[in-house]
Design an enzyme around this catalytic site. Structure first.
Site, PDB file in Angstrom:
ATOM      1  N   THR A  86      -3.987  -9.664  -3.850  1.00 11.15           N
ATOM      2  CA  THR A  86      -4.690  -9.358  -2.600  1.00 11.15           C
ATOM      3  C   THR A  86      -4.225  -8.028  -2.013  1.00 11.15           C
ATOM      4  O   THR A  86      -3.205  -7.464  -2.443  1.00 11.15           O
ATOM      5  CB  THR A  86      -4.464 -10.448  -1.533  1.00 11.15           C
ATOM      6  N   CYS A  87      -4.943  -7.565  -0.999  1.00 14.01           N
ATOM      7  CA  CYS A  87      -4.607  -6.289  -0.369  1.00 14.01           C
ATOM      8  C   CYS A  87      -3.593  -6.434   0.756  1.00 14.01           C
ATOM      9  O   CYS A  87      -3.414  -5.509   1.552  1.00 14.01           O
ATOM     10  CB  CYS A  87      -5.872  -5.637   0.167  1.00 14.01           C
ATOM     11  N   ASP A  88      -2.956  -7.589   0.850  1.00 13.61           N
ATOM     12  CA  ASP A  88      -1.953  -7.790   1.886  1.00 13.61           C
ATOM     13  C   ASP A  88      -0.573  -7.446   1.329  1.00 13.61           C
ATOM     14  O   ASP A  88      -0.218  -7.904   0.234  1.00 13.61           O
ATOM     15  CB  ASP A  88      -1.991  -9.253   2.338  1.00 13.61           C
ATOM     16  N   ASN A  97      -9.235 -13.133   0.713  1.00 10.81           N
ATOM     17  CA  ASN A  97      -9.582 -11.835   0.126  1.00 10.81           C
ATOM     18  C   ASN A  97     -10.499 -11.970  -1.095  1.00 10.81           C
ATOM     19  O   ASN A  97     -10.614 -11.063  -1.914  1.00 10.81           O
ATOM     20  CB  ASN A  97      -8.272 -11.108  -0.288  1.00 10.81           C
TER      21      ASN A  97
END
Ligand code: PLP
Length: 381
Positions: A332-334, A371
């Protein structure tokens, strides 16, 4: 890695070739449940605690494959919500084989429990009794007491459990309200590494039983879950065997006196019964350290890391004499989505597979599709 490695042999019930063929068939991330291991764990628990009724804690892993397999071998189930009751029921489990073991129940769940006849439930406070009196006065009630959680990773007496000294009063209160007090329950925390927590709690149960005798007839003792994942503790004082040696004499005494003794194991049944296959989908060197990006992460199966404070072992299929510290990150982009830092791994390439053993409990269960990344597919072998 060395295929004669004990970790692999003990934890992964298939060969490297079979891993590759599973991935060809199903792709990754793949959450593989071994039916054989699941049954083995169940039977081991039965052997270690003879005469105790097993109510598998559904929250550890609610996958229907698991519910069905355990149903067929004779397990009962610990459910905590409307959805869990519905799920277990949809697998053909009759209501007598469920306990509603959440001391704070939503009315929707309570109504449904009554509708289909899930009769056994826990409570630990007066407000809950009022709710039960309103919605389901025929239910059989177990008062849950607080226990010490020394040496348990998750303290389950923080949010739940009445002070043992208050239990007799709570049982009498139920009786005075026209309800049906029937037993006592506790949960020592999960996983528990200190058997004294069980021994202390069983002593408290004895005291409460004696205190209310004459007024209330206690018939059910529920010792909860918390049992250690046996694989990590094959021997020694933290092993399931050591736990059973210490606890069993007390349980057998209760059984001899005619009590029904039940347990709600989750982790010990399902923890070592599943492994994850995840794939390297990206690679970058940042500040001199290699980062490998996997197709499963903290928002997926590795949710066990933040939620259950779990630590896993990562077994890459690629073999090499050289091992270097690396970071494993999720897809994910976290930036929170970092699975492990400072893991020693051989140099890996994109598409390489990593197998993660002992990931059956509190992992897939708490995974999300944040996401846009779907939860790992589950297969049973
Ligand atoms: C979570 C839970 C369990 C299962 O605990 P394990 O440590 O996984 O065995 C059992 N009973 C209750 C009430 C629980 O909340």
């Amino acid at each position: 890695m060395d295929r004669t490695n004990q970790v692999w042999e003990r934890a992964i019930p298939v060969s490297e070739e079979e891993i590759i063929s599973l991935v060809k068939q199903f792709d990754t991330p793949l959450f593989v449940v071994s039916e054989e291991k699941l049954l083995q764990n169940y039977r081991a628990f039965q052997e270690f605690f003879p005469g105790i009724e097993i109510f598998y804690a559904v929250k550890a892993n609610p996958h229907p494959f698991i519910i069905r397999t355990l149903k067929e071998i004779g397990s009962s189930f610990d459910v905590a919500s409307f959805q869990e009751i519905e799920l277990v029921s949809s697998q053909g489990v009759p209501p007598e084989r469920m306990i509603f073991a959440n001391t704070i129940k939503r009315k929707k769940g309570l109504r449904y429990a009554r509708q289909i006849g899930v009769n056994l439930m826990t409570y630990d406070n007066e407000e809950e009794l009022k709710k039960i009196a309103m919605v389901y006065p025929e239910a059989q009630l177990l008062v849950r007491i607080k226990t010490p959680s020394n040496g348990s990773r998750a303290n389950l007496s923080y949010k739940f459990g009445a002070e043992p000294d208050m239990a007799p009063e709570l049982l009498l209160q139920a009786k005075n309200m026209g309800l049906k007090p029937a037993g006592i329950s506790f949960h020592v925390g999960s996983p528990c590494s200190n058997v004294n927590n069980y021994l202390y709690s069983l002593q408290k149960v004895r005291e409460i039983v004696e205190k209310v005798s004459g007024e209330i007839s206690i018939s059910v003792i529920d010792i909860g879950g918390g049992f250690p994942l046996s694989l990590y503790e094959e021997e020694g004082e933290g092993s399931l065997e050591a736990f059973s040696k210490a606890i069993n004499p007390h349980l057998q005494e209760f059984l001899k006196d005619g009590y029904r003794v039940i347990a709600e194991p989750g982790r010990v049944i399902v923890g070592s019964a599943a492994f994850l296959i995840t794939k390297v989908i990206g690679k970058a060197v940042r500040s001199g350290i290699t980062w490998y990006y996997l197709d499963d992460g903290i928002y997926g199966t590795f949710s066990a890391i933040p939620f259950d404070k779990a630590a896993f072992r990562f077994l890459p299929l690629r073999e090499s004499k050289e091992e270097l510290p690396a970071v494993l990150a999720g897809p994910t982009c976290d930036s929170l989505d970092v699975v492990a830092e400072n893991v020693l791994l051989p140099p890996l390439e994109l598409e390489d597979l990593i197998v993660v053993p002992d990931i059956g409990a509190y992992s897939w269960a708490s995974a999300t599709n944040f996401n846009g990344f779907e939860r790992a597919q589950v297969v049973m072998i």
